[in-house]
Scaffold this active site. Structure first.
Site, PDB file in Angstrom:
ATOM      1  N   ASP A  12       0.839  -1.202   0.000  1.00 14.84           N
ATOM      2  CA  ASP A  12       0.000   0.000   0.000  1.00 14.84           C
ATOM      3  C   ASP A  12       0.873   1.252   0.000  1.00 14.84           C
ATOM      4  O   ASP A  12       2.010   1.226   0.452  1.00 14.84           O
ATOM      5  CB  ASP A  12      -0.908  -0.035   1.250  1.00 14.84           C
ATOM      6  CG  ASP A  12      -2.062   0.951   1.137  1.00 14.84           C
ATOM      7  OD1 ASP A  12      -2.378   1.382   0.006  1.00 14.84           O
ATOM      8  OD2 ASP A  12      -2.643   1.290   2.181  1.00 14.84           O
ATOM      9  N   ASN A  60     -11.119  -2.257  -5.396  1.00 17.69           N
ATOM     10  CA  ASN A  60     -10.323  -1.294  -6.173  1.00 17.69           C
ATOM     11  C   ASN A  60     -10.979  -0.902  -7.505  1.00 17.69           C
ATOM     12  O   ASN A  60     -10.561   0.067  -8.142  1.00 17.69           O
ATOM     13  CB  ASN A  60      -8.897  -1.815  -6.410  1.00 17.69           C
ATOM     14  CG  ASN A  60      -8.022  -1.774  -5.176  1.00 17.69           C
ATOM     15  OD1 ASN A  60      -7.150  -2.622  -4.995  1.00 17.69           O
ATOM     16  ND2 ASN A  60      -8.222  -0.796  -4.302  1.00 17.69           N
TER      17      ASN A  60
HETATM   18  C1  IPE Z   1      -5.640  -2.637  -0.188  1.00 24.77           C
HETATM   19  O1  IPE Z   1      -5.239  -1.333  -0.336  1.00 24.77           O
HETATM   20  C2  IPE Z   1      -5.691  -3.319  -1.520  1.00 24.77           C
HETATM   21  C3  IPE Z   1      -4.402  -3.530  -2.176  1.00 24.77           C
HETATM   22  C4  IPE Z   1      -3.227  -3.240  -1.678  1.00 24.77           C
HETATM   23  C5  IPE Z   1      -4.481  -4.123  -3.481  1.00 24.77           C
HETATM   24  P1  IPE Z   1      -6.293  -0.135  -0.487  1.00 24.77           P
HETATM   25  O2  IPE Z   1      -5.496   1.092  -0.630  1.00 24.77           O
HETATM   26  O3  IPE Z   1      -7.245  -0.457  -1.568  1.00 24.77           O
HETATM   27  O4  IPE Z   1      -7.067  -0.206   0.899  1.00 24.77           O
HETATM   28  P2  IPE Z   1      -7.868   0.917   1.696  1.00 24.77           P
HETATM   29  O5  IPE Z   1      -8.826   1.517   0.710  1.00 24.77           O
HETATM   30  O6  IPE Z   1      -6.863   1.913   2.168  1.00 24.77           O
HETATM   31  O7  IPE Z   1      -8.518   0.192   2.816  1.00 24.77           O
HETATM   32  C1  IPE Z   2      -1.525   0.218  -3.364  1.00 21.13           C
HETATM   33  O1  IPE Z   2      -1.321   1.579  -3.396  1.00 21.13           O
HETATM   34  C2  IPE Z   2      -1.784  -0.379  -4.703  1.00 21.13           C
HETATM   35  C3  IPE Z   2      -3.179  -0.746  -4.944  1.00 21.13           C
HETATM   36  C4  IPE Z   2      -4.139  -0.688  -4.074  1.00 21.13           C
HETATM   37  C5  IPE Z   2      -3.510  -1.188  -6.282  1.00 21.13           C
HETATM   38  P1  IPE Z   2      -2.517   2.619  -3.386  1.00 21.13           P
HETATM   39  O2  IPE Z   2      -2.903   2.916  -4.790  1.00 21.13           O
HETATM   40  O3  IPE Z   2      -3.620   2.151  -2.522  1.00 21.13           O
HETATM   41  O4  IPE Z   2      -1.809   3.884  -2.766  1.00 21.13           O
HETATM   42  P2  IPE Z   2      -2.429   4.904  -1.722  1.00 21.13           P
HETATM   43  O5  IPE Z   2      -2.911   4.087  -0.565  1.00 21.13           O
HETATM   44  O6  IPE Z   2      -3.547   5.612  -2.423  1.00 21.13           O
HETATM   45  O7  IPE Z   2      -1.295   5.791  -1.357  1.00 21.13           O
HETATM   46 MG    MG Z   3      -4.075   2.409  -0.556  1.00 18.09          MG
END
Ligand code: IPE
Ligand code: IPE
Ligand code: MG
Length: 230
Positions: A12, A60
């Protein structure tokens, strides 16, 4: 060498990392994808058997079409760049999640990587793609019901439920790491994490280094896992 068999990672913070550096969110995903390679190679060197990475959740899809389209392109980039090395390192690619709803060309690339590496006997690099744990559990229960309709003597138990989950062939998750400082599970491996050790690391995924992985493994080795005993 570590006793840790299965490490699961919520990678993340790609978007926030990009923003902090003045890049579009997609750049964070691109650098994050290269980092999956770096950390997988390091995990393989540490003797870990399975590394599961949460790459795309069932939630997502809520993101902008541009971002989702970009995320669905990443498997092409990843395997184009790294397939040769994955083969050299004997790494096997697997996937958990629902392949059905993934765009056809992306699903094809994933399936090709799974097939191409299927005889590799080294570390399993397991991608959670279009993965949601609640969906996995409900699907698993429905799979059981289908069998039950044919044979009412069947019983669903704590021990056999794993057979109905996507992770049925994988060892228990020993350690779950989430980067970016968020301390939540976000619908990841709810059943499987029952007794896993959890670590929340304060750096964004693009900044998570092999050295940090090593530190997590060392910290894991020092933890006293009691599984309800004393
Ligand atoms: C969790 O991260 C999903 C992945 C890393 C693929 P998110 O960024 O989607 O989770 P939330 O929205 O912060 O809970
Ligand atoms: C994790 O990074 C990757 C996926 C969830 C696909 P994020 O895209 O959630 O990055 P933040 O949390 O918005 O910084
Ligand atoms: Mg995230």
């Amino acid at each position: 060498m570590t006793t840790l068999k299965h490490i699961a990672i919520i990678l993340d913070g790609n978007g926030r990392w990009a923003k902090a550096h003045g890049y579009p969110r997609t750049q964070g995903h691109l650098v994050g994808t290269d980092n999956v390679r770096n950390i997988a190679v390091a995990a393989n060197d540490e003797g870990i058997k399975v590394m599961t990475v949460y790459a795309f959740s069932t939630e997502n899809w809520k993101r902008s079409k541009d971002e989702v389209d970009y995320l669905m392109k990443l498997p092409f980039l990843f395997f184009n760049k790294f397939m040769k090395e994955l083969m050299e390192k004997n790494i096997k690619i697997t996937m958990i999640g629902e392949m059905e709803d993934i765009p056809k060309d992306t699903a094809k690339v994933l399936q090709k990587a799974i097939d191409q590496t299927s005889n590799n006997t080294g570390m399993i690099l397991n991608f959670a793609m279009n993965y949601g744990s609640r969906r996995e559990i409900i699907n698993g229960f429905n799979k059981f019901l289908d069998e039950y309709k044919k044979d009412e003597s069947l019983k669903l138990t704590e021990d056999n439920f794993n057979n109905y989950l996507y992770t049925n062939e994988l060892p228990e998750v020993d350690l779950m790491i989430r980067t970016s400082g968020e301390q939540r599970i976000s619908n990841f491996l709810l059943w499987q994490l029952a007794y896993s050790e959890l670590m929340f690391v304060d750096v964004a995924w693009p900044e998570f280094t092999p050295k940090m992985l090593k530190e997590c493994i060392e910290a894991f080795e020092k933890r006293d896992r009691r599984f309800g005993g004393v």
